[in-house]
Design an enzyme around this catalytic site. Sequence first.
Site, PDB file in Angstrom:
ATOM      1  N   ASP A  93       0.865  -1.174   0.000  1.00  7.73           N
ATOM      2  CA  ASP A  93       0.000   0.000   0.000  1.00  7.73           C
ATOM      3  C   ASP A  93       0.907   1.232   0.000  1.00  7.73           C
ATOM      4  O   ASP A  93       2.125   1.129   0.090  1.00  7.73           O
ATOM      5  CB  ASP A  93      -0.977  -0.021   1.184  1.00  7.73           C
ATOM      6  CG  ASP A  93      -0.273   0.009   2.526  1.00  7.73           C
ATOM      7  OD1 ASP A  93      -0.925  -0.279   3.538  1.00  7.73           O
ATOM      8  OD2 ASP A  93       0.931   0.328   2.557  1.00  7.73           O
ATOM      9  N   SER A  94       0.312   2.417  -0.084  1.00  2.00           N
ATOM     10  CA  SER A  94       1.119   3.627  -0.339  1.00  2.00           C
ATOM     11  C   SER A  94       1.580   4.282   0.953  1.00  2.00           C
ATOM     12  O   SER A  94       2.424   5.171   0.932  1.00  2.00           O
ATOM     13  CB  SER A  94       0.270   4.639  -1.099  1.00  2.00           C
ATOM     14  OG  SER A  94      -0.743   5.134  -0.214  1.00  2.00           O
ATOM     15  N   GLY A  95       1.012   3.884   2.077  1.00  2.46           N
ATOM     16  CA  GLY A  95       1.379   4.484   3.361  1.00  2.46           C
ATOM     17  C   GLY A  95       0.423   5.554   3.839  1.00  2.46           C
ATOM     18  O   GLY A  95       0.324   5.816   5.043  1.00  2.46           O
ATOM     19  N   PHE A  97      -2.904   5.822   4.093  1.00  2.00           N
ATOM     20  CA  PHE A  97      -4.007   5.437   4.988  1.00  2.00           C
ATOM     21  C   PHE A  97      -3.493   5.219   6.408  1.00  2.00           C
ATOM     22  O   PHE A  97      -4.095   5.684   7.379  1.00  2.00           O
ATOM     23  CB  PHE A  97      -4.651   4.148   4.473  1.00  2.00           C
ATOM     24  CG  PHE A  97      -5.840   3.694   5.277  1.00  2.00           C
ATOM     25  CD1 PHE A  97      -5.704   2.726   6.258  1.00  2.00           C
ATOM     26  CD2 PHE A  97      -7.096   4.240   5.051  1.00  2.00           C
ATOM     27  CE1 PHE A  97      -6.802   2.308   7.006  1.00  2.00           C
ATOM     28  CE2 PHE A  97      -8.207   3.827   5.786  1.00  2.00           C
ATOM     29  CZ  PHE A  97      -8.057   2.860   6.765  1.00  2.00           C
ATOM     30  N   ASP A 147      -2.783   8.220  -1.850  1.00  2.00           N
ATOM     31  CA  ASP A 147      -4.112   8.864  -1.861  1.00  2.00           C
ATOM     32  C   ASP A 147      -4.468   9.324  -0.463  1.00  2.00           C
ATOM     33  O   ASP A 147      -3.733   9.084   0.496  1.00  2.00           O
ATOM     34  CB  ASP A 147      -5.168   7.877  -2.372  1.00  2.00           C
ATOM     35  CG  ASP A 147      -5.391   6.728  -1.382  1.00  2.00           C
ATOM     36  OD1 ASP A 147      -6.486   6.157  -1.389  1.00  2.00           O
ATOM     37  OD2 ASP A 147      -4.459   6.421  -0.602  1.00  2.00           O
ATOM     38  N   GLN A 190     -11.913   7.272  -5.140  1.00  2.00           N
ATOM     39  CA  GLN A 190     -12.455   7.845  -3.929  1.00  2.00           C
ATOM     40  C   GLN A 190     -13.830   8.448  -4.240  1.00  2.00           C
ATOM     41  O   GLN A 190     -14.346   8.262  -5.346  1.00  2.00           O
ATOM     42  CB  GLN A 190     -11.502   8.904  -3.353  1.00  2.00           C
ATOM     43  CG  GLN A 190     -10.183   8.343  -2.839  1.00  2.00           C
ATOM     44  CD  GLN A 190     -10.334   7.448  -1.630  1.00  2.00           C
ATOM     45  OE1 GLN A 190     -11.374   7.412  -0.966  1.00  2.00           O
ATOM     46  NE2 GLN A 190      -9.289   6.669  -1.334  1.00  2.00           N
ATOM     47  N   GLY A 217     -11.757   4.252   0.158  1.00  2.00           N
ATOM     48  CA  GLY A 217     -12.727   5.045   0.912  1.00  2.00           C
ATOM     49  C   GLY A 217     -13.839   4.257   1.552  1.00  2.00           C
ATOM     50  O   GLY A 217     -14.824   4.820   2.020  1.00  2.00           O
ATOM     51  N   ASP A 267      -8.018  -7.347   0.810  1.00  4.50           N
ATOM     52  CA  ASP A 267      -7.039  -7.608   1.877  1.00  4.50           C
ATOM     53  C   ASP A 267      -7.671  -7.231   3.200  1.00  4.50           C
ATOM     54  O   ASP A 267      -8.511  -6.307   3.241  1.00  4.50           O
ATOM     55  CB  ASP A 267      -5.770  -6.755   1.678  1.00  4.50           C
ATOM     56  CG  ASP A 267      -5.963  -5.342   2.216  1.00  4.50           C
ATOM     57  OD1 ASP A 267      -6.505  -4.501   1.483  1.00  4.50           O
ATOM     58  OD2 ASP A 267      -5.605  -5.108   3.404  1.00  4.50           O
ATOM     59  N   CYS A 305     -12.789 -28.889   8.174  1.00  6.07           N
ATOM     60  CA  CYS A 305     -11.607 -28.138   7.785  1.00  6.07           C
ATOM     61  C   CYS A 305     -10.365 -29.029   7.801  1.00  6.07           C
ATOM     62  O   CYS A 305     -10.200 -29.848   8.711  1.00  6.07           O
ATOM     63  CB  CYS A 305     -11.409 -26.952   8.740  1.00  6.07           C
ATOM     64  SG  CYS A 305      -9.966 -25.938   8.339  1.00  6.07           S
ATOM     65  N   CYS A 307      -7.160 -27.839   7.828  1.00  6.68           N
ATOM     66  CA  CYS A 307      -5.953 -27.114   8.273  1.00  6.68           C
ATOM     67  C   CYS A 307      -5.324 -27.855   9.458  1.00  6.68           C
ATOM     68  O   CYS A 307      -5.966 -28.708  10.102  1.00  6.68           O
ATOM     69  CB  CYS A 307      -6.321 -25.688   8.666  1.00  6.68           C
ATOM     70  SG  CYS A 307      -6.924 -25.515  10.358  1.00  6.68           S
ATOM     71  N   CYS A 310      -7.394 -27.842  12.799  1.00  4.51           N
ATOM     72  CA  CYS A 310      -8.593 -28.694  12.813  1.00  4.51           C
ATOM     73  C   CYS A 310      -8.255 -30.169  12.624  1.00  4.51           C
ATOM     74  O   CYS A 310      -9.001 -31.049  13.080  1.00  4.51           O
ATOM     75  CB  CYS A 310      -9.560 -28.259  11.725  1.00  4.51           C
ATOM     76  SG  CYS A 310     -10.224 -26.626  12.006  1.00  4.51           S
ATOM     77  N   HIS A 336      -5.558 -21.405  10.778  1.00  6.48           N
ATOM     78  CA  HIS A 336      -6.933 -21.836  10.463  1.00  6.48           C
ATOM     79  C   HIS A 336      -7.703 -20.739   9.740  1.00  6.48           C
ATOM     80  O   HIS A 336      -8.336 -20.957   8.703  1.00  6.48           O
ATOM     81  CB  HIS A 336      -7.694 -22.237  11.725  1.00  6.48           C
ATOM     82  CG  HIS A 336      -9.166 -22.357  11.465  1.00  6.48           C
ATOM     83  ND1 HIS A 336      -9.727 -23.470  10.858  1.00  6.48           N
ATOM     84  CD2 HIS A 336     -10.178 -21.462  11.648  1.00  6.48           C
ATOM     85  CE1 HIS A 336     -11.037 -23.254  10.695  1.00  6.48           C
ATOM     86  NE2 HIS A 336     -11.327 -22.044  11.158  1.00  6.48           N
TER      87      HIS A 336
END
Length: 373
Positions: A93-95, A97, A147, A190, A217, A267, A305, A307, A310, A336
């Site tokens: 990310d751009s930093g 936020f 942004d 945005q 946003g 994400d 599951c 994993c 589990c 998990h």
Amino acid sequence: MTATFSFDLKATDGKARTGVINTPRGDIRTPAFMPVGTAATVKAMMPESVAATGADILLGNTYHLMLRPTAERIDRLGGLHQFMNWDKPILTDSGGFQVMSLSDLRKLTEEGVTFKSHIDGSRHHLTPERSMEIQKLLGSDIVMCFDECPALPADRKRIQESMELSMRWAQRSRDAFGDRPGHALFGIQQGGLEEDLRGRSAEALRAIEFDGYAVGGLAVGEGQEAMFKVLDFAPDQLPVDKPRYLMGVGKPDDIVGAVKRGIDMMDCVLPSRSGRTGQAFTRRGVVNIKNARHADDPRPLDAECTCPACSNYSRAYLHHVFRAQEMISGMLLTWHNLHYFQEIMAGMRTAIAAGAFADWEADFHAGRAKGDI
Ligand SMILES: O=c1[nH]cnc2cc3nc(NCCN4CCOCC4)[nH]c3cc12
């Protein structure tokens, strides 16, 4: 794996899409969920474990890495992939936020943001140009524009001014990014909850031209209903042939609703952060493993599951290691949760390719209990 960056849209079902993003470091199956590797690690996970959950790409945070160990040091050591032993794609990310959500004494101007580090109080300056330089030093495969994401609620004037600033910063980001074959630059839409402002933002981004487009946003306190209302129109304002990335989302039902509305990538810290606090996401709902009622339960978290948590441990064991604050507790529940989130993504990819998304979605929602199970 290709020398360049491209998006191959393979199938659609309603507004839902499935495809592959081809990058020099590997292919990304969409819809894709990106685990968050904030400070060059997905917390409580070895990189090979993150890969084992099915993740094709992870997210790195520019804000954290620029403060510690710094982008210059990571560059001197061969870049973020080598540094953290992850050879698949990384999106950074751009930093911007996180400056606004984590740092102190921020000053925002047309030029950029000045702030004090939450770690040691040192002063830093982030601009579109510096953000591009940092993300290049990190060596990330997908770079995000610098942004400004306004906190909601905000009045329309504030949203409009913020969106217009972000579009000027998008142009500066594009100019500073330069020509980097095999690396992608994503623009960020945005405009708050306003359809016309988001339309203007989308047009501005299209004119600048990006390799992918994020819906920014959102997931800033507006709630799921308002977010879905925006997602009912925002993805369609973006180019159909490029990946669409919804930032910061989300809970399992947020993710399914976003894919249903045309989102390709997401994400969120939720699966990893919750894993460390003892909250497990399962196909039947949420299990708070620290709850006393699990102390003698020999059953797995989720019998369906596969994993390690589990497959090899009981709820009683997980309850015990959380109560005892053993390190394995966060490791197992994070694994998990990330495994389950990737299962949701894989299920949607298969369902969309088969034209069966509606049935898959109905099955996903059926049987999900409200509250602890
Ligand atoms: O417009 C944005 N621009 C650039 N980065 C972002 C990151 C973003 N992250 C969220 N939401 C994150 C919500 N998280 C949910 C889990 O707990 C932590 C916060 N919304 C976001 C919007 C933007």
